[in-house]
Write an enzyme that holds these catalytic residues in place. Structure first.
Site, PDB file in Angstrom:
ATOM      1  N   SER A   1       3.039  -2.047  10.412  1.00 21.95           N
ATOM      2  CA  SER A   1       4.468  -2.165  10.708  1.00 21.95           C
ATOM      3  C   SER A   1       5.087  -3.505  10.304  1.00 21.95           C
ATOM      4  CB  SER A   1       4.738  -1.888  12.198  1.00 21.95           C
ATOM      5  OG  SER A   1       4.409  -0.553  12.509  1.00 21.95           O
TER       6      SER A   1
ATOM      7  N   GLU B   1      -5.928  -4.375  10.683  1.00 16.70           N
ATOM      8  CA  GLU B   1      -4.853  -3.397  10.826  1.00 16.70           C
ATOM      9  C   GLU B   1      -5.105  -2.545  12.061  1.00 16.70           C
ATOM     10  OE1 GLU B   1      -2.735  -2.416   6.973  1.00 16.70           O
ATOM     11  OE2 GLU B   1      -4.525  -1.192   6.975  1.00 16.70           O
TER      12      GLU B   1
ATOM     13  N   ASN C   1       0.860  -1.188   0.000  1.00 13.51           N
ATOM     14  CA  ASN C   1       0.000   0.000   0.000  1.00 13.51           C
ATOM     15  C   ASN C   1       0.897   1.239   0.000  1.00 13.51           C
ATOM     16  OD1 ASN C   1      -1.856   2.004   0.428  1.00 13.51           O
ATOM     17  ND2 ASN C   1      -2.430   1.372   2.506  1.00 13.51           N
TER      18      ASN C   1
ATOM     19  N   GLU D   1      -7.083   5.239   7.663  1.00 13.64           N
ATOM     20  CA  GLU D   1      -6.746   6.621   7.295  1.00 13.64           C
ATOM     21  C   GLU D   1      -7.895   7.280   6.555  1.00 13.64           C
ATOM     22  OE1 GLU D   1      -3.039   5.711   5.374  1.00 13.64           O
ATOM     23  OE2 GLU D   1      -2.155   5.240   7.323  1.00 13.64           O
TER      24      GLU D   1
ATOM     25  N   LYS E   1       0.078   4.237  -0.343  1.00 10.86           N
ATOM     26  CA  LYS E   1      -0.599   5.439   0.184  1.00 10.86           C
ATOM     27  C   LYS E   1      -0.344   6.611  -0.769  1.00 10.86           C
ATOM     28  CE  LYS E   1      -0.321   3.398   4.697  1.00 10.86           C
ATOM     29  NZ  LYS E   1      -0.294   3.519   6.140  1.00 10.86           N
TER      30      LYS E   1
ATOM     31  N   GLY F   1       2.412   2.278  10.945  1.00 13.38           N
ATOM     32  CA  GLY F   1       3.490   3.264  10.850  1.00 13.38           C
ATOM     33  C   GLY F   1       4.187   3.554  12.172  1.00 13.38           C
TER      34      GLY F   1
ATOM     35  N   HIS G   1      -9.917   1.558   4.906  1.00 15.72           N
ATOM     36  CA  HIS G   1      -8.640   1.790   5.597  1.00 15.72           C
ATOM     37  C   HIS G   1      -8.835   2.863   6.672  1.00 15.72           C
ATOM     38  CE1 HIS G   1      -4.510   2.822   6.436  1.00 15.72           C
ATOM     39  NE2 HIS G   1      -4.140   1.718   5.811  1.00 15.72           N
TER      40      HIS G   1
HETATM   41  P1  PGA Z   1       2.533   0.407   7.703  1.00 17.04           P
HETATM   42  O1  PGA Z   1       1.075   0.679   7.099  1.00 17.04           O
HETATM   43  O2  PGA Z   1       3.044  -0.879   7.136  1.00 17.04           O
HETATM   44  O3  PGA Z   1       3.357   1.606   7.300  1.00 17.04           O
HETATM   45  O4  PGA Z   1       2.382   0.313   9.192  1.00 17.04           O
HETATM   46  C1  PGA Z   1       0.182  -0.371   6.867  1.00 17.04           C
HETATM   47  C2  PGA Z   1      -1.096   0.150   6.272  1.00 17.04           C
HETATM   48  O5  PGA Z   1      -1.567   1.225   6.669  1.00 17.04           O
HETATM   49  O6  PGA Z   1      -1.679  -0.497   5.391  1.00 17.04           O
END
Ligand code: PGA
Length: 244
Positions: free
Chosen positions: A207, A164, A10, A96, A12, A170, A94
């Protein structure tokens, strides 16, 4: 649905025309897709470019419009446009987007129905924040997010569900294997009970790195991972795919 593990990158809101070209050329010669099913979720403007080059991986969109299929919806991208661009999967729900774009269950329901009706594969994301995790309510919260799948007006035969936890995205913190296993079991028993005809694959996201991938993929019912930050580094993402 799949016998191999599913590894979804992903990106983003990252990337450029040059990065798509460079990274995809790198993956074409370095990623062994006999080991894993690899999917790249890229910003919308790069989907067509990536699909043209695709060799050993599939393409996902990070979003889709709640409106179908054409019309006066300035700035929106419909499922039929995604299909035409070579997209096979769509991320949906997601954290976000729930947080920054205020995507509610009723918006997510419309998007899911559009994805399913267009025969694209949804990757439905769920996850609790740290406050919820610290209470005994996080399982109810996740079950409530899953309930959306029972409200769809179209028939659903397969879905990928990504767990998630927001506190792991992150941050470099990841739940223990036991904690991940608990949620995988929760999702599978929910689907078995409420949607017995639906095939699912459950993913873990948050992560994920080349350092923890082996342990994560050994957890029962983890069918793959959703990788954010680490998917922007081609060597690191290749290592993640190799461990699958
Ligand atoms: P990350 O994000 O691997 O940077 O923690 C995962 C995600 O949001 O899909």
């Amino acid at each position: 649905m799949f016998t191999k593990k599913l590894i979804i990158a992903n990106w983003k809101m990252n990337g450029s025309v040059a990065k798509v070209d460079q990274d995809l050329a790198f993956y074409a010669s370095h990623v062994d897709t006999n080991q894993a099913n690899v999917v790249l979720a890229l910003p919308t403007v790069y989907l067509h470019q990536a699909a043209q080059r695709k060799a050993n991986f599939a393409i996902a969109s990070q979003d889709v419009s709640q409106f179908a299929n054409f019309g006066a919806y300035t700035g929106e991208i419909s499922v039929s446009m995604l299909c035409e661009s070579g997209v096979e999967y769509v991320l949906i729900g997601h954290s976000e987007r729930r947080q920054y774009l205020f995507e509610t269950d009723s918006i997510l329901q419309k998007k899911l129905e559009n994805i399913i009706n267009a025969k694209l594969i949804p990757v439905f994301c769920i996850g609790e924040d740290l406050d919820l995790r610290e209470t005994d309510k996080y399982k109810d919260f996740l079950l409530n997010q899953l309930k959306l799948l029972t409200k769809l007006t179209c028939s659903i035969s397969e879905v990928i569900i990504a767990y998630e936890p927001i506190w792991a995205i992150g941050t470099g913190k990841i739940p223990t294997s036991v904690e991940i296993m608990e949620i995988m079991t929760l999702i599978h028993s929910f689907v078995q009970k409420s949607l017995p005809h639906v095939k699912i694959i459950t993913l873990y996201g948050g992560s994920v790195t080349s350092g923890n991938i082996t342990e994560i993929l050994q957890i029962p019912n983890v069918g793959g991972v959703l990788v954010g930050g680490a998917s922007l580094k081609p060597e690191e993402f290749t290592k993640i795919c190799e461990y699958a």
